[in-house]
Design a protein around this motif. Structure first.
Motif, short mmCIF file in Angstrom:
data_model
loop_
_atom_site.label_atom_id
_atom_site.label_comp_id
_atom_site.label_asym_id
_atom_site.label_seq_id
_atom_site.Cartn_x
_atom_site.Cartn_y
_atom_site.Cartn_z
N ASN A 54 14.85 -3.76 0.90
CA ASN A 54 14.44 -3.58 -0.49
C ASN A 54 14.47 -2.11 -0.90
OD1 ASN A 54 13.40 -6.24 -1.83
ND2 ASN A 54 12.85 -6.34 0.34
N ASP A 55 14.95 -1.25 0.02
CA ASP A 55 15.09 0.18 -0.23
C ASP A 55 13.76 0.81 -0.68
OD1 ASP A 55 16.66 2.44 -0.05
OD2 ASP A 55 17.28 2.36 -2.15
N LEU A 56 12.66 0.42 -0.01
CA LEU A 56 11.34 0.93 -0.37
C LEU A 56 11.00 2.15 0.47
CD1 LEU A 56 9.31 -2.37 -0.68
CD2 LEU A 56 10.38 -1.05 -2.49
N THR A 75 0.85 -1.18 0.00
CA THR A 75 0.00 0.00 0.00
C THR A 75 0.89 1.24 0.00
OG1 THR A 75 -1.71 -1.13 1.26
CG2 THR A 75 -1.75 1.25 1.32
N PRO A 76 0.59 2.22 -0.84
CA PRO A 76 1.31 3.49 -0.71
C PRO A 76 1.03 4.09 0.68
CG PRO A 76 0.10 3.41 -2.78
CD PRO A 76 -0.33 2.23 -1.97
N TYR A 77 2.01 4.77 1.24
CA TYR A 77 1.88 5.27 2.60
C TYR A 77 0.64 6.15 2.79
CZ TYR A 77 2.44 7.78 6.89
OH TYR A 77 2.18 8.32 8.11
N LYS A 78 0.30 6.96 1.81
CA LYS A 78 -0.83 7.88 1.99
C LYS A 78 -2.16 7.13 2.19
CE LYS A 78 -1.33 8.58 -2.96
NZ LYS A 78 -0.68 9.26 -4.00
N GLN A 79 -2.22 5.84 1.85
CA GLN A 79 -3.43 5.05 2.04
C GLN A 79 -3.37 4.18 3.30
OE1 GLN A 79 -3.76 2.78 -1.56
NE2 GLN A 79 -4.13 4.58 -2.83
N LEU A 112 6.48 -2.27 -8.40
CA LEU A 112 7.24 -1.22 -7.74
C LEU A 112 7.59 -0.14 -8.75
CD1 LEU A 112 9.65 -3.45 -5.62
CD2 LEU A 112 7.48 -2.42 -4.93
N MET A 113 7.56 1.10 -8.29
CA MET A 113 7.88 2.23 -9.15
C MET A 113 9.10 2.93 -8.59
SD MET A 113 3.91 3.47 -9.70
CE MET A 113 4.35 5.13 -9.51
N LYS A 114 9.97 3.39 -9.48
CA LYS A 114 11.16 4.10 -9.07
C LYS A 114 10.76 5.47 -8.53
CE LYS A 114 15.50 5.89 -10.80
NZ LYS A 114 16.18 6.42 -11.94
N TYR A 115 11.36 5.87 -7.41
CA TYR A 115 11.08 7.18 -6.84
C TYR A 115 11.86 8.24 -7.60
CZ TYR A 115 11.39 11.25 -3.88
OH TYR A 115 11.35 12.55 -3.41
N ALA A 156 6.12 -13.13 4.75
CA ALA A 156 4.88 -12.51 4.27
C ALA A 156 5.18 -11.21 3.52
CB ALA A 156 3.93 -12.24 5.43
N VAL A 157 6.05 -10.38 4.08
CA VAL A 157 6.39 -9.11 3.43
C VAL A 157 7.16 -9.36 2.13
CG1 VAL A 157 7.57 -6.89 3.68
CG2 VAL A 157 6.32 -7.86 5.62
N ASN A 158 8.09 -10.31 2.15
CA ASN A 158 8.82 -10.64 0.92
C ASN A 158 7.88 -11.14 -0.17
OD1 ASN A 158 11.67 -10.07 1.15
ND2 ASN A 158 11.72 -11.58 2.79
N LEU A 159 6.88 -11.94 0.20
CA LEU A 159 5.91 -12.42 -0.80
C LEU A 159 5.11 -11.28 -1.39
CD1 LEU A 159 4.65 -15.67 0.98
CD2 LEU A 159 5.88 -15.55 -1.20
N VAL A 160 4.70 -10.34 -0.55
CA VAL A 160 3.94 -9.18 -1.03
C VAL A 160 4.79 -8.35 -1.99
CG1 VAL A 160 2.95 -6.96 -0.31
CG2 VAL A 160 2.34 -9.04 0.90
N ILE A 161 6.04 -8.11 -1.62
CA ILE A 161 6.94 -7.33 -2.49
C ILE A 161 7.12 -8.05 -3.82
CG2 ILE A 161 9.31 -6.49 -2.78
CD1 ILE A 161 9.26 -5.93 0.29
#
Length: 167
Positions: free
Chosen positions: A61-63, A1-5, A101-104, A91-96
């Motif tokens: 993962n430098d997210l 989820t993006p942080y704003k959500q 993913l989008m480059k910042y 669980a987190v690795n599976l979600v990633i």
């Protein structure tokens, strides 16, 4: 989820799964000073066994601008501290692994002014340099509100410097 959500999503999950025992969270985002803000919560799991390992996966993962929420029911089997760390990290690795993913890229907004006769050329340059035009005002001159990555904005302004004036 993006942080704003994050907050909205957490509330929705708590409503959807009212009998869940744990809502473990971890997030990372950039504040207005471009500093990374991080947080994690074990939400009742043994200290350091869930939130921190989840956050470490985001860090590894430098997210940024990312949040994870893991909803857990107690299934009757105690996993132990090592089992919990592995379960939450996995669980987190599976979600990633399933995520897009989008480059910042740092974005900047500008207002520019141009003559009517240059609209077609400037529109072409906007498209060429991935400039998003948020607003166009046609008055005695034409004023655009534009947004782009720092790099694209610099290239665009350089290519249009003969016809565009920054406001």
């Amino acid at each position: 989820t993006p942080y704003k959500q994050y907050s909205q999503t957490l509330n929705q999950l708590k409503e959807k799964y009212p009998k869940a025992r744990h809502f473990v969270v971890a997030y990372r985002y950039l504040n207005e000073f471009e500093q990374i803000i991080e947080h994690s919560s074990d939400d009742g799991e043994p200290k350091g066994t869930s939130g921190k390992p989840s956050l470490m996966v985001l860090q590894g993962n430098d997210l940024i601008d990312s949040a994870v929420i893991i909803v857990r029911y107690f299934g009757g089997t105690k996993l132990g501290t090592g089992g919990l760390v592995r379960a939450y990290s996995d669980a987190v690795n599976l979600v990633i692994g399933e995520s897009t993913l989008m480059k910042y890229e740092k974005r900047v907004s500008k207002k520019i002014s141009l003559n009517y006769s240059d609209v077609r050329m400037v529109d072409y340059e906007c498209e060429k340099y991935n400039i998003r035009v948020d607003d166009k005002i046609f008055d005695s001159s034409v004023v655009y509100s534009i947004d782009a990555s720092e790099v694209d904005m610099e290239l665009f302004l350089e290519s249009t410097k003969r016809v565009v004036k920054l406001l």
